[in-house]
Design a protein around this motif. Structure first.
Motif, PDB file in Angstrom:
ATOM      1  N   UNK A  74       0.816  -1.212   0.000  1.00  0.00           N
ATOM      2  CA  UNK A  74       0.000   0.000   0.000  1.00  0.00           C
ATOM      3  C   UNK A  74       0.852   1.265   0.000  1.00  0.00           C
ATOM      4  N   UNK A  75       2.051   1.173   0.554  1.00  0.00           N
ATOM      5  CA  UNK A  75       2.929   2.335   0.594  1.00  0.00           C
ATOM      6  C   UNK A  75       3.560   2.602  -0.763  1.00  0.00           C
ATOM      7  N   UNK A  76       3.999   1.564  -1.434  1.00  0.00           N
ATOM      8  CA  UNK A  76       4.672   1.744  -2.724  1.00  0.00           C
ATOM      9  C   UNK A  76       3.677   2.163  -3.800  1.00  0.00           C
ATOM     10  N   UNK A  77       3.863   3.319  -4.324  1.00  0.00           N
ATOM     11  CA  UNK A  77       3.047   3.782  -5.433  1.00  0.00           C
ATOM     12  C   UNK A  77       1.699   4.348  -5.070  1.00  0.00           C
ATOM     13  N   UNK A  78       1.248   4.118  -3.852  1.00  0.00           N
ATOM     14  CA  UNK A  78      -0.077   4.595  -3.480  1.00  0.00           C
ATOM     15  C   UNK A  78      -0.051   5.578  -2.319  1.00  0.00           C
ATOM     16  N   UNK A  79       1.125   5.944  -1.861  1.00  0.00           N
ATOM     17  CA  UNK A  79       1.216   6.771  -0.666  1.00  0.00           C
ATOM     18  C   UNK A  79       0.635   8.160  -0.905  1.00  0.00           C
ATOM     19  N   UNK A  80       0.852   8.748  -2.066  1.00  0.00           N
ATOM     20  CA  UNK A  80       0.312  10.082  -2.325  1.00  0.00           C
ATOM     21  C   UNK A  80      -1.197  10.050  -2.531  1.00  0.00           C
ATOM     22  N   UNK A  81      -1.694   9.002  -3.173  1.00  0.00           N
ATOM     23  CA  UNK A  81      -3.149   8.865  -3.366  1.00  0.00           C
ATOM     24  C   UNK A  81      -3.836   8.671  -2.017  1.00  0.00           C
ATOM     25  N   UNK A  82      -3.250   7.815  -1.172  1.00  0.00           N
ATOM     26  CA  UNK A  82      -3.845   7.590   0.144  1.00  0.00           C
ATOM     27  C   UNK A  82      -3.814   8.849   0.998  1.00  0.00           C
ATOM     28  N   UNK A  83      -2.716   9.586   0.925  1.00  0.00           N
ATOM     29  CA  UNK A  83      -2.578  10.782   1.764  1.00  0.00           C
ATOM     30  C   UNK A  83      -3.566  11.867   1.376  1.00  0.00           C
ATOM     31  N   UNK A  84      -3.836  12.009   0.088  1.00  0.00           N
ATOM     32  CA  UNK A  84      -4.750  13.064  -0.339  1.00  0.00           C
ATOM     33  C   UNK A  84      -6.210  12.632  -0.293  1.00  0.00           C
ATOM     34  N   UNK A  88      -5.743  10.160   7.684  1.00  0.00           N
ATOM     35  CA  UNK A  88      -5.373   9.127   8.638  1.00  0.00           C
ATOM     36  C   UNK A  88      -4.877   7.843   8.000  1.00  0.00           C
ATOM     37  N   UNK A  89      -4.841   7.772   6.677  1.00  0.00           N
ATOM     38  CA  UNK A  89      -4.416   6.551   5.999  1.00  0.00           C
ATOM     39  C   UNK A  89      -2.943   6.247   6.252  1.00  0.00           C
ATOM     40  N   UNK A  90      -2.112   7.272   6.259  1.00  0.00           N
ATOM     41  CA  UNK A  90      -0.688   7.043   6.505  1.00  0.00           C
ATOM     42  C   UNK A  90      -0.438   6.594   7.941  1.00  0.00           C
ATOM     43  N   UNK A  91      -1.209   7.107   8.860  1.00  0.00           N
ATOM     44  CA  UNK A  91      -1.099   6.639  10.247  1.00  0.00           C
ATOM     45  C   UNK A  91      -1.501   5.174  10.349  1.00  0.00           C
ATOM     46  N   UNK A  92      -2.493   4.787   9.582  1.00  0.00           N
ATOM     47  CA  UNK A  92      -2.886   3.376   9.541  1.00  0.00           C
ATOM     48  C   UNK A  92      -1.789   2.484   8.998  1.00  0.00           C
ATOM     49  N   UNK A  93      -1.084   2.968   7.964  1.00  0.00           N
ATOM     50  CA  UNK A  93       0.041   2.196   7.433  1.00  0.00           C
ATOM     51  C   UNK A  93       1.156   2.071   8.466  1.00  0.00           C
ATOM     52  N   UNK A  94       1.409   3.159   9.188  1.00  0.00           N
ATOM     53  CA  UNK A  94       2.401   3.095  10.256  1.00  0.00           C
ATOM     54  C   UNK A  94       2.004   2.108  11.338  1.00  0.00           C
ATOM     55  N   UNK A  95       0.712   2.048  11.637  1.00  0.00           N
ATOM     56  CA  UNK A  95       0.225   1.072  12.630  1.00  0.00           C
ATOM     57  C   UNK A  95       0.371  -0.358  12.133  1.00  0.00           C
ATOM     58  N   UNK A  96       0.144  -0.573  10.839  1.00  0.00           N
ATOM     59  CA  UNK A  96       0.353  -1.919  10.277  1.00  0.00           C
ATOM     60  C   UNK A  96       1.813  -2.350  10.406  1.00  0.00           C
ATOM     61  N   UNK A  97       2.719  -1.442  10.098  1.00  0.00           N
ATOM     62  CA  UNK A  97       4.139  -1.759  10.256  1.00  0.00           C
ATOM     63  C   UNK A  97       4.468  -2.045  11.723  1.00  0.00           C
ATOM     64  N   UNK A  98       3.954  -1.209  12.627  1.00  0.00           N
ATOM     65  CA  UNK A  98       4.237  -1.403  14.044  1.00  0.00           C
ATOM     66  C   UNK A  98       3.684  -2.728  14.548  1.00  0.00           C
ATOM     67  N   UNK A  99       2.475  -3.080  14.147  1.00  0.00           N
ATOM     68  CA  UNK A  99       1.876  -4.341  14.572  1.00  0.00           C
ATOM     69  C   UNK A  99       2.672  -5.532  14.062  1.00  0.00           C
ATOM     70  N   UNK A 100       3.154  -5.452  12.829  1.00  0.00           N
ATOM     71  CA  UNK A 100       3.955  -6.558  12.302  1.00  0.00           C
ATOM     72  C   UNK A 100       5.281  -6.683  13.055  1.00  0.00           C
ATOM     73  N   UNK A 101       5.910  -5.556  13.395  1.00  0.00           N
ATOM     74  CA  UNK A 101       7.153  -5.608  14.163  1.00  0.00           C
ATOM     75  C   UNK A 101       6.907  -6.163  15.563  1.00  0.00           C
ATOM     76  N   UNK A 102       5.800  -5.766  16.172  1.00  0.00           N
ATOM     77  CA  UNK A 102       5.455  -6.255  17.498  1.00  0.00           C
ATOM     78  C   UNK A 102       5.220  -7.760  17.480  1.00  0.00           C
ATOM     79  N   UNK A 103       4.520  -8.248  16.470  1.00  0.00           N
ATOM     80  CA  UNK A 103       4.303  -9.691  16.350  1.00  0.00           C
ATOM     81  C   UNK A 103       5.605 -10.454  16.152  1.00  0.00           C
TER      82      UNK A 103
END
Length: 113
Positions: A74-84, A88-103
């Motif tokens: 979702x980050x690659x190629x879609x980050x600008x579309x999601x942000x505009x 809160x979409x970018x914060x959601x992506x950050x949470x996905x990364x954090x959850x995967x690291x926590x797991x």
């Protein structure tokens, strides 16, 4: 994750500027989280060990890497579309990364030698 939150709430046009460093830092932290098992089990834990270490460990690793790959996709190629488009979409992506690291880190506690 903080870079994604910063890009999300400061200005949507910053997504293209802050997205690549945030992605780089998240990928680096995924490797560090995965490598944490090597410090606890230096002889038994290997960086490449598909479906080894017990059912819970392998399941948690599978879910963690799925979430990380979903966030990466979702980050690659879609980050600008999601942000505009979605606030809160970018914060959601950050949470996905954090959850995967926590797991990944929590799964080391379930590693069966």
């Amino acid at each position: 994750q903080a870079v994604f939150v910063l890009a999300d709430f400061c200005r949507p046009s910053w997504a293209g500027v802050l997205g690549p460093p945030g992605l780089t830092l998240n990928c680096l932290s995924l490797f560090v989280a995965h490598y944490s098992g090597r410090r606890r089990y230096p002889t038994q834990y290997h960086l490449w060990q598909p479906f080894r270490g017990g059912f819970r460990f392998a399941t948690m690793h599978g879910v963690a890497w799925f979430l990380a790959s979903l966030a990466l996709y979702l980050t690659l190629g879609r980050v600008e579309v999601l942000a505009t488009s979605y606030r809160g979409a970018l914060s959601g992506l950050g949470c996905l990364f954090f959850l995967s690291e926590l797991l990944l880190v929590v799964a080391v506690g379930f590693f069966d030698r």
